[in-house]
Design a protein around this motif. Structure first.
Motif, PDB file in Angstrom:
ATOM      1  N   SER A 124      42.379  29.694  52.864  1.00  0.00           N
ATOM      2  CA  SER A 124      41.967  31.094  53.005  1.00  0.00           C
ATOM      3  C   SER A 124      40.636  31.340  52.290  1.00  0.00           C
ATOM      4  O   SER A 124      39.739  32.002  52.828  1.00  0.00           O
ATOM      5  N   THR A 125      40.481  30.785  51.090  1.00  0.00           N
ATOM      6  CA  THR A 125      39.214  30.933  50.369  1.00  0.00           C
ATOM      7  C   THR A 125      38.089  30.197  51.094  1.00  0.00           C
ATOM      8  O   THR A 125      36.971  30.721  51.220  1.00  0.00           O
ATOM      9  N   GLN A 126      38.384  29.003  51.587  1.00  0.00           N
ATOM     10  CA  GLN A 126      37.375  28.242  52.328  1.00  0.00           C
ATOM     11  C   GLN A 126      36.925  29.011  53.575  1.00  0.00           C
ATOM     12  O   GLN A 126      35.734  29.012  53.926  1.00  0.00           O
ATOM     13  N   ALA A 127      37.866  29.688  54.236  1.00  0.00           N
ATOM     14  CA  ALA A 127      37.528  30.451  55.440  1.00  0.00           C
ATOM     15  C   ALA A 127      36.536  31.563  55.133  1.00  0.00           C
ATOM     16  O   ALA A 127      35.581  31.800  55.889  1.00  0.00           O
ATOM     17  N   LEU A 128      36.727  32.246  54.019  1.00  0.00           N
ATOM     18  CA  LEU A 128      35.833  33.350  53.669  1.00  0.00           C
ATOM     19  C   LEU A 128      34.459  32.844  53.242  1.00  0.00           C
ATOM     20  O   LEU A 128      33.434  33.474  53.525  1.00  0.00           O
ATOM     21  N   LYS A 129      34.394  31.711  52.576  1.00  0.00           N
ATOM     22  CA  LYS A 129      33.100  31.094  52.264  1.00  0.00           C
ATOM     23  C   LYS A 129      32.338  30.811  53.559  1.00  0.00           C
ATOM     24  O   LYS A 129      31.134  31.107  53.682  1.00  0.00           O
ATOM     25  N   LEU A 130      33.026  30.218  54.511  1.00  0.00           N
ATOM     26  CA  LEU A 130      32.398  29.906  55.799  1.00  0.00           C
ATOM     27  C   LEU A 130      31.969  31.173  56.541  1.00  0.00           C
ATOM     28  O   LEU A 130      30.893  31.217  57.151  1.00  0.00           O
ATOM     29  N   ALA A 131      32.802  32.208  56.482  1.00  0.00           N
ATOM     30  CA  ALA A 131      32.479  33.461  57.172  1.00  0.00           C
ATOM     31  C   ALA A 131      31.201  34.080  56.608  1.00  0.00           C
ATOM     32  O   ALA A 131      30.377  34.637  57.364  1.00  0.00           O
ATOM     33  N   VAL A 132      31.016  33.996  55.292  1.00  0.00           N
ATOM     34  CA  VAL A 132      29.779  34.499  54.677  1.00  0.00           C
ATOM     35  C   VAL A 132      28.578  33.724  55.217  1.00  0.00           C
ATOM     36  O   VAL A 132      27.527  34.313  55.555  1.00  0.00           O
ATOM     37  N   ILE A 133      28.704  32.407  55.334  1.00  0.00           N
ATOM     38  CA  ILE A 133      27.604  31.586  55.851  1.00  0.00           C
ATOM     39  C   ILE A 133      27.249  31.987  57.281  1.00  0.00           C
ATOM     40  O   ILE A 133      26.074  32.177  57.623  1.00  0.00           O
ATOM     41  N   TYR A 134      28.260  32.125  58.129  1.00  0.00           N
ATOM     42  CA  TYR A 134      27.994  32.528  59.522  1.00  0.00           C
ATOM     43  C   TYR A 134      27.334  33.902  59.579  1.00  0.00           C
ATOM     44  O   TYR A 134      26.437  34.131  60.392  1.00  0.00           O
ATOM     45  N   ALA A 135      27.766  34.822  58.725  1.00  0.00           N
ATOM     46  CA  ALA A 135      27.180  36.169  58.720  1.00  0.00           C
ATOM     47  C   ALA A 135      25.709  36.123  58.303  1.00  0.00           C
ATOM     48  O   ALA A 135      24.848  36.736  58.947  1.00  0.00           O
ATOM     49  N   VAL A 136      25.411  35.386  57.248  1.00  0.00           N
ATOM     50  CA  VAL A 136      24.024  35.304  56.775  1.00  0.00           C
ATOM     51  C   VAL A 136      23.140  34.629  57.819  1.00  0.00           C
ATOM     52  O   VAL A 136      21.984  35.036  58.026  1.00  0.00           O
ATOM     53  N   LEU A 137      23.650  33.623  58.494  1.00  0.00           N
ATOM     54  CA  LEU A 137      22.875  32.984  59.562  1.00  0.00           C
ATOM     55  C   LEU A 137      22.512  33.974  60.661  1.00  0.00           C
ATOM     56  O   LEU A 137      21.467  33.850  61.301  1.00  0.00           O
ATOM     57  N   ASP A 138      23.379  34.963  60.885  1.00  0.00           N
ATOM     58  CA  ASP A 138      23.106  36.019  61.863  1.00  0.00           C
ATOM     59  C   ASP A 138      22.315  37.168  61.245  1.00  0.00           C
ATOM     60  O   ASP A 138      22.074  38.177  61.910  1.00  0.00           O
ATOM     61  N   MET A 139      21.951  37.024  59.979  1.00  0.00           N
ATOM     62  CA  MET A 139      21.251  38.079  59.234  1.00  0.00           C
ATOM     63  C   MET A 139      22.032  39.389  59.298  1.00  0.00           C
ATOM     64  O   MET A 139      21.509  40.448  59.622  1.00  0.00           O
ATOM     65  N   SER A 140      23.311  39.269  58.955  1.00  0.00           N
ATOM     66  CA  SER A 140      24.219  40.412  58.927  1.00  0.00           C
ATOM     67  C   SER A 140      24.740  40.608  57.511  1.00  0.00           C
ATOM     68  O   SER A 140      25.109  39.645  56.844  1.00  0.00           O
ATOM     69  N   SER A 141      24.758  41.834  57.057  1.00  0.00           N
ATOM     70  CA  SER A 141      25.282  42.129  55.712  1.00  0.00           C
ATOM     71  C   SER A 141      26.785  42.380  55.739  1.00  0.00           C
ATOM     72  O   SER A 141      27.386  42.678  54.712  1.00  0.00           O
ATOM     73  N   THR A 142      27.369  42.257  56.925  1.00  0.00           N
ATOM     74  CA  THR A 142      28.811  42.437  57.095  1.00  0.00           C
ATOM     75  C   THR A 142      29.382  41.238  57.830  1.00  0.00           C
ATOM     76  O   THR A 142      28.747  40.698  58.740  1.00  0.00           O
ATOM     77  N   ILE A 143      30.569  40.806  57.439  1.00  0.00           N
ATOM     78  CA  ILE A 143      31.245  39.743  58.172  1.00  0.00           C
ATOM     79  C   ILE A 143      31.902  40.368  59.398  1.00  0.00           C
ATOM     80  O   ILE A 143      32.898  41.085  59.295  1.00  0.00           O
ATOM     81  N   GLU A 144      31.304  40.128  60.547  1.00  0.00           N
ATOM     82  CA  GLU A 144      31.818  40.673  61.794  1.00  0.00           C
ATOM     83  C   GLU A 144      32.921  39.780  62.358  1.00  0.00           C
ATOM     84  O   GLU A 144      33.151  38.674  61.869  1.00  0.00           O
ATOM     85  N   LEU A 145      33.574  40.282  63.397  1.00  0.00           N
ATOM     86  CA  LEU A 145      34.688  39.560  63.999  1.00  0.00           C
ATOM     87  C   LEU A 145      34.285  38.147  64.409  1.00  0.00           C
ATOM     88  O   LEU A 145      35.008  37.181  64.146  1.00  0.00           O
ATOM     89  N   GLU A 146      33.111  38.008  65.044  1.00  0.00           N
ATOM     90  CA  GLU A 146      32.694  36.692  65.529  1.00  0.00           C
ATOM     91  C   GLU A 146      32.415  35.714  64.381  1.00  0.00           C
ATOM     92  O   GLU A 146      32.587  34.501  64.540  1.00  0.00           O
ATOM     93  N   HIS A 147      32.017  36.225  63.230  1.00  0.00           N
ATOM     94  CA  HIS A 147      31.773  35.348  62.081  1.00  0.00           C
ATOM     95  C   HIS A 147      33.102  34.813  61.535  1.00  0.00           C
ATOM     96  O   HIS A 147      33.214  33.621  61.214  1.00  0.00           O
ATOM     97  N   LEU A 148      34.086  35.684  61.448  1.00  0.00           N
ATOM     98  CA  LEU A 148      35.392  35.246  60.974  1.00  0.00           C
ATOM     99  C   LEU A 148      36.045  34.300  61.980  1.00  0.00           C
ATOM    100  O   LEU A 148      36.669  33.302  61.602  1.00  0.00           O
ATOM    101  N   GLN A 149      35.896  34.585  63.255  1.00  0.00           N
ATOM    102  CA  GLN A 149      36.461  33.707  64.280  1.00  0.00           C
ATOM    103  C   GLN A 149      35.834  32.312  64.208  1.00  0.00           C
ATOM    104  O   GLN A 149      36.528  31.305  64.347  1.00  0.00           O
ATOM    105  N   ALA A 150      34.530  32.261  63.987  1.00  0.00           N
ATOM    106  CA  ALA A 150      33.851  30.966  63.861  1.00  0.00           C
ATOM    107  C   ALA A 150      34.375  30.211  62.648  1.00  0.00           C
ATOM    108  O   ALA A 150      34.670  29.009  62.713  1.00  0.00           O
TER     109      ALA A 150
END
Length: 424
Positions: free
Chosen positions: A306-332
């Motif tokens: 669960s912690t690893q998933a949230l670390k990854l979600a932050v990375i996907y969000a920043v790559l999209d230049m988003s300040s929020t973890i959107e649905l697609e970032h969490l899904q990825a």
């Protein structure tokens, strides 16, 4: 040697959702023209970017801030899984992104906790009794980013098990807080705010041989994500990746990293889930936290998903230049976690968590001629384990179709020798 799986555990499959955004663009640019596995390319990219952006963005769980430093181990069934090929493209990409970072922040050679701390050390001052003041004897390291690339992770595992070696404990500190302190009497080193990521390569046989029971269950192994990789295709003359396409991706990586830096400068770097992502998180969280299999070992190794998933979600969000973890970032992120969870089951299915059986199994992995019961008792357990307990462990390994026994005639009597069962 290709070892046989204990159970019919399917080789993992990477879902399309994992190839979201810029990370997916990188994989799609390289994979068709390379023998490297797309999972290896993806996880290497995510690890490198997560390290490159330093401690700029995080997700907060209760009182803990979880930054984007990942520990990833790519596990091939054989030495021909093209693990190194995937990293060659990462090094090339990040030389376009930031040549200084590629040269100075990507290092190899983990062997001790003291050595790791030294590479991200704080300023060192020593008291001078003559001047009645402290004087700087080492200015320390200003840039605390370190991407440890370990192409021979077996040597790291062997080093971590040596008496007195604090590498395992130091790596756990690095993943958790980035604050390291070695207690060497004559040369104590402190590092604060270090941003250490690990990208390691190993074969499945080596991993099962050298990851001992202690490291598998003490929190060392579950700070890593374990990912199966294999050669994706055969290209006799190698591939040809479009350099201009790589440079375009590198430009976007720089832009995303600059965005993360701006978020930090404006105290907007605590990322949170959007309402849609939060709804999905509530649905999957309990599944991530529950025990995965009947194997206590696999459950221990997948304890922090669960912690690893949230670390990854932050990375996907920043790559999209988003300040929020959107649905697609969490899904990825969850698609990557699913791949790594299935990989862990595939990789570690041979080990049961039974200390006696697992020790016998690991010994047979490296024994070309096999072992007799007498040799097992004497060499592995110094005759301290009862014959009945060894018999039970051997029966368990045979029942799981991992080993077999054969009779040998010697001087008029027969002895039973146990050997690994190999895949045909």
């Amino acid at each position: 040697m290709q070892i046989k799986n204990a159970v019919d555990t399917a080789y993992p499959s990477l879902a399309a959702e994992a190839l979201h955004g810029l990370a997916g663009d990188f994989v799609k640019a390289v994979e068709p023209n390379s023998e490297a596995d797309k999972a290896a390319l993806l996880l290497s990219f995510l690890t490198a970017f997560g390290n490159y952006i330093d401690r700029s963005c995080y997700f907060e769980i209760e009182a803990d801030k979880h930054y984007t430093n990942l520990f990833i181990t790519l596990v091939g069934n054989t030495a021909k899984a093209r693990k190194g090929t995937s990293f060659s493209y990462i090094r090339k990409l990040f030389s376009y992104v930031d040549e200084t970072y590629a040269l100075e922040n990507i290092k190899s050679g983990l062997s001790s906790g003291e050595g790791l701390a030294y590479h991200v050390r704080d300023e060192i001052a020593r008291y001078n009794s003559k001047t009645n003041d402290y004087e700087i004897i080492d200015e320390g390291i200003t840039d605390k980013r370190l991407l440890a690339y370990e192409s021979e992770f077996a040597s790291v595992l062997k080093a971590a098990t040596r008496d007195g070696n604090i590498l395992s404990a130091t790596l756990r500190q690095a993943w958790e807080s980035g604050n390291l302190r070695t207690l060497t009497k004559n040369n104590p080193v402190r590092a604060t705010g270090a941003h250490i990521s690990i990208l390691a390569h190993i074969t499945k046989e080596e991993l099962l041989r050298y990851l001992n029971e202690s490291e598998a269950t003490n929190g060392f192994a579950n700070r890593f994500l374990w990912a199966c990789v294999k050669r994706s295709k055969l290209l006799p003359l190698g591939g040809s990746v479009n350099e201009e396409e790589l440079k375009t991706i590198a430009l976007k990586v720089r832009q995303a990293a600059a965005y993360a830096k701006r978020l930090a400068a404006n105290s907007l770097n605590k990322l949170e889930l959007s309402s849609e992502a939060e709804a999905l998180w509530y649905r999957v969280y309990f599944e991530l936290e529950e025990e995965k299999t009947s194997s206590s070992l696999v459950n221990a190794i997948t304890q922090r998903l669960s912690t690893q998933a949230l670390k990854l979600a932050v990375i996907y969000a920043v790559l999209d230049m988003s300040s929020t973890i959107e649905l697609e970032h969490l899904q990825a992120a969850l698609a990557v976690i699913e791949y790594c969870e299935q990989s862990a089951k595939y990789i570690f299915s041979e080990l049961s968590g039974d200390v006696i059986a697992d020790k016998i199994y690991q010994a047979l992995l490296i024994s070309e001629s096999g072992l007799t019961k007498s040799e097992i008792s004497r060499e592995l357990f110094q005759r301290n384990i009862k014959k009945e307990r060894i018999d039970l462990a051997l029966a368990s390994l045979i029942a799981r179709d991992l080993i077999y026994s054969e009779k040998e005639e010697t001087d008029g009597r027969s002895i039973e020798r146990f050997k690994m069962k190999l895949e045909k």
